[in-house]
Design a protein around this motif. Structure first.
Motif, PDB file in Angstrom:
ATOM      1  N   TYR A   1      35.601  51.088  41.312  1.00  0.00           N
ATOM      2  CA  TYR A   1      36.166  52.361  42.103  1.00  0.00           C
ATOM      3  C   TYR A   1      37.165  53.312  41.286  1.00  0.00           C
ATOM      4  CZ  TYR A   1      38.614  54.453  46.006  1.00  0.00           C
ATOM      5  OH  TYR A   1      39.531  55.554  46.800  1.00  0.00           O
ATOM      6  N   ALA A   2      38.147  52.401  40.744  1.00  0.00           N
ATOM      7  CA  ALA A   2      38.948  53.263  39.922  1.00  0.00           C
ATOM      8  C   ALA A   2      38.314  54.157  38.769  1.00  0.00           C
ATOM      9  CB  ALA A   2      39.950  52.358  39.377  1.00  0.00           C
ATOM     10  N   ALA A   3      37.424  53.626  38.011  1.00  0.00           N
ATOM     11  CA  ALA A   3      36.639  54.325  37.146  1.00  0.00           C
ATOM     12  C   ALA A   3      35.961  55.330  37.566  1.00  0.00           C
ATOM     13  CB  ALA A   3      35.538  53.265  36.417  1.00  0.00           C
ATOM     14  N   ASP A   4      35.239  55.376  38.779  1.00  0.00           N
ATOM     15  CA  ASP A   4      34.465  56.376  39.485  1.00  0.00           C
ATOM     16  C   ASP A   4      35.316  57.514  39.873  1.00  0.00           C
ATOM     17  OD1 ASP A   4      31.992  57.235  40.529  1.00  0.00           O
ATOM     18  OD2 ASP A   4      32.909  56.965  42.487  1.00  0.00           O
TER      19      ASP A   4
ATOM     20  N   ALA B   1      30.898  52.845  32.292  1.00  0.00           N
ATOM     21  CA  ALA B   1      29.604  52.126  32.190  1.00  0.00           C
ATOM     22  C   ALA B   1      29.728  50.602  32.861  1.00  0.00           C
ATOM     23  CB  ALA B   1      29.071  51.916  30.990  1.00  0.00           C
ATOM     24  N   VAL B   2      30.862  49.784  32.418  1.00  0.00           N
ATOM     25  CA  VAL B   2      30.873  48.454  32.857  1.00  0.00           C
ATOM     26  C   VAL B   2      32.475  48.261  33.019  1.00  0.00           C
ATOM     27  CG1 VAL B   2      28.842  47.405  32.099  1.00  0.00           C
ATOM     28  CG2 VAL B   2      30.392  47.861  30.304  1.00  0.00           C
ATOM     29  N   PRO B   3      32.963  48.816  34.070  1.00  0.00           N
ATOM     30  CA  PRO B   3      34.511  48.722  34.320  1.00  0.00           C
ATOM     31  C   PRO B   3      34.858  47.095  34.521  1.00  0.00           C
ATOM     32  CG  PRO B   3      33.556  49.782  36.289  1.00  0.00           C
ATOM     33  CD  PRO B   3      32.340  49.627  35.073  1.00  0.00           C
ATOM     34  N   GLU B   4      34.019  46.519  34.995  1.00  0.00           N
ATOM     35  CA  GLU B   4      34.549  45.268  35.419  1.00  0.00           C
ATOM     36  C   GLU B   4      33.933  44.044  34.530  1.00  0.00           C
ATOM     37  OE1 GLU B   4      34.334  44.664  39.664  1.00  0.00           O
ATOM     38  OE2 GLU B   4      35.132  46.689  40.227  1.00  0.00           O
ATOM     39  N   ALA B   5      33.505  44.589  33.304  1.00  0.00           N
ATOM     40  CA  ALA B   5      32.912  43.659  32.248  1.00  0.00           C
ATOM     41  C   ALA B   5      33.437  44.121  30.832  1.00  0.00           C
ATOM     42  CB  ALA B   5      31.552  43.432  32.391  1.00  0.00           C
ATOM     43  N   GLY B   6      32.607  44.694  30.309  1.00  0.00           N
ATOM     44  CA  GLY B   6      33.037  45.068  28.622  1.00  0.00           C
ATOM     45  C   GLY B   6      34.056  46.161  28.580  1.00  0.00           C
ATOM     46  N   GLY B   7      34.184  46.938  29.821  1.00  0.00           N
ATOM     47  CA  GLY B   7      35.356  47.761  29.645  1.00  0.00           C
ATOM     48  C   GLY B   7      36.733  47.288  30.084  1.00  0.00           C
TER      49      GLY B   7
END
Lengths: 373, 122
Positions: B25-28, B87-93
């Motif tokens: 949500y934040a990344a978006d 791209a992957v805020p809750e993983a690789g990000g």
């Protein structure tokens, strides 16, 4: 958060329906982005971006003494502005500080059309109304919307909506008919691209907005990309690159001042203008950030020894260039392109370099072999 | 994975360490991330204090520590590829791997279901 009711442009419901993120700007509820600043910025550079800039102030100044009225407030030779042309100008205070920057069109001999900044319009209009000379009539056009269509494909869209307007070159203006209404159109904008600004009756602005959006080349663009686009074009923004504390010359806005006015010396704050020309102190520069984070408004500019010598007035990661850019003020002695400086962001210094304005070359539709001033 | 109202997440590894980052949500909401400043190893995090910065075209935003901790490693990959946050805020990000110094704070954070219910109220 504010309790003050925000004003609406005639297109507010269109922005909301398009899913825009709305923010308060200069007292208006405005779209900062639709699909995203980066995508909107790149779309405008490649296709055509449609902007609602109806928050800006629009006014007409007419009469045989309209030129005198304008010249008393600005450093611009409006007598020399030919009908059908537009000029960038500056509203100055008595001491030569900048109160606002304007786009002034002369669609016909005795009629000027002004576009002024939203945040300054009440002040500007009060000053003009109090400064009218002889035969001049001032009308605030509160019932008109302002739409800007900008980008390399803007022309092909306008060719179908208002073909006659495509015969204009950069900084030309005219009165045209669109959807049966009178439109003041100029070939100019705030992106560095070819484009048009269309002043149109507010009551029918949504129809024009919808019509322009039917073209596959056109997408709506928010204020976020408007800011990054103008920054790449090296264009100043009132409240950032200039305000009452800045003068015409140091802010790099001498192109809004006419040589004839300077020679006549009949400009508000002429002493300051002459002093800035003869003995420049600080000057506006363009900076390319060479490392680290973007530097934004308020960041300190340091010399190589780490001493604070200036301040950033706008900065953005440039979507077109892929690196961060900024504008700001430094001592004139350290303003030459190629000068290595530093920017302080969150307490740490990062290398930057003075570069030439604009950052991204503009692509205006200029009149062939235009006579240069 | 646990979440804060400020849209950070913590993933407890079960060995006294955790990863922290910002939610999808934040990344978006930020839009295209163009620069990330992550903390260096050894930095002490205090719940609620800014520990990282994420920059979009429009603005710089602070990222707040969801819990107390000590940074084991900042995600250096984000320096070269800040778009990973989108791209992957809750993983690789992820922003940092931390040692949890006050693990009981995790109990006060929202689980996925509670966070999604919270998002629905925004």
């Amino acid at each position: 958060m504010t309790d003050v009711a925000l004003k609406s442009t005639p297109l507010e419901d269109r922005h909301v329906a398009l899913g825009a993120r709305m923010v308060p700007f200069a007292g208006y509820n405005m779209p900062v982005q639709y699909e995203g600043v980066m995508a909107e910025h790149k779309w405008t550079r490649a296709e055509a971006g449609l902007f609602d800039v109806s928050h800006m102030g629009q006014a007409r100044l007419t009469g045989a003494d309209a030129v005198r009225t304008l010249e008393a407030l600005t450093p611009t030779d409006f007598a020399a502005l030919k009908p059908g042309k537009q000029k960038y100008s500056l509203l100055l205070n008595e001491a030569g500080g900048i109160l606002d920057d304007w786009m002034v069109s002369r669609p016909e001999e005795e009629g000027f059309f002004l576009v002024v900044n939203a945040a300054c319009k009440d002040q500007d209009f009060a000053i003009i109304a109090a400064s009218l000379k002889g035969d001049s009539t001032f009308d605030i056009l509160a019932d008109r919307a302002l739409l800007a269509l900008q980008g390399p494909r803007a022309r092909e869209v306008i060719a179908q909506v208002c073909p006659a307007a495509c015969e204009m070159y950069f900084m030309d203006c005219g009165t045209f008919e669109i959807l049966g209404e009178t439109a003041f159109v100029s070939r100019s904008g705030y992106t560095g691209e070819d484009g048009f600004e269309i002043s149109f009756p507010a009551a029918r602005a949504a129809e024009l907005w919808d019509l322009l959006l039917t073209f596959p080349q056109v997408k709506p663009i928010g204020l976020g990309a408007r800011d990054s686009l103008r920054l790449e074009a090296g264009m100043p923004l009132y409240g950032h690159e200039m305000d009452e504390t800045y003068g015409v010359v140091e802010s790099g806005l001498s192109f809004g001042m006419s040589k004839s006015r300077l020679e006549r010396g009949d400009i508000r704050g002429i002493d300051r203008i002459r002093a800035e020309r003869e003995n420049p102190q600080r000057t506006r520069v363009a900076l390319r950030v060479l490392e680290g984070p973007p530097a934004r408004d308020g960041a300190k500019i340091l010399n190589e020894a780490g001493e604070a010598i200036g301040i950033v007035t706008s900065g953005v990661p440039s979507p077109t260039l892929g690196y961060s850019i900024a504008m700001g003020y430094v001592p004139a002695t350290q303003s030459a392109p190629g000068t290595q400086l530093k920017l302080e962001v969150r307490g740490k210094p990062y290398a930057c370099e003075v570069v030439t304005i604009p950052f991204v070359p503009n692509s205006y539709h200029r009149r062939p072999q235009a006579a240069k001033r | 994975m646990k979440f804060t109202k400020e849209h950070e997440w913590v993933k407890d590894q079960g060995d006294g360490t955790a990863f922290v980052g910002i939610t999808a949500y934040a990344a978006d909401a930020l839009g295209d991330v163009v620069f990330v400043e992550v903390p260096e190893a050894g930095k002490t995090l205090t719940k609620g204090d800014a520990f990282a910065v994420v920059e979009s075209v429009k603005a710089a935003s602070d990222v707040y520590a969801p819990v107390d901790g000590e940074v084991i490693e900042g995600n250096g990959e984000l320096g070269n590829a800040p778009e990973t946050v989108n791209a992957v805020p809750e993983a690789g990000g992820w922003f940092a791997k931390i040692k949890l110094t006050n693990p009981s704070q995790l109990d006060a954070l929202m689980d996925r279901e509670a966070y999604e219910a919270y998002l629905a109220t925004l």
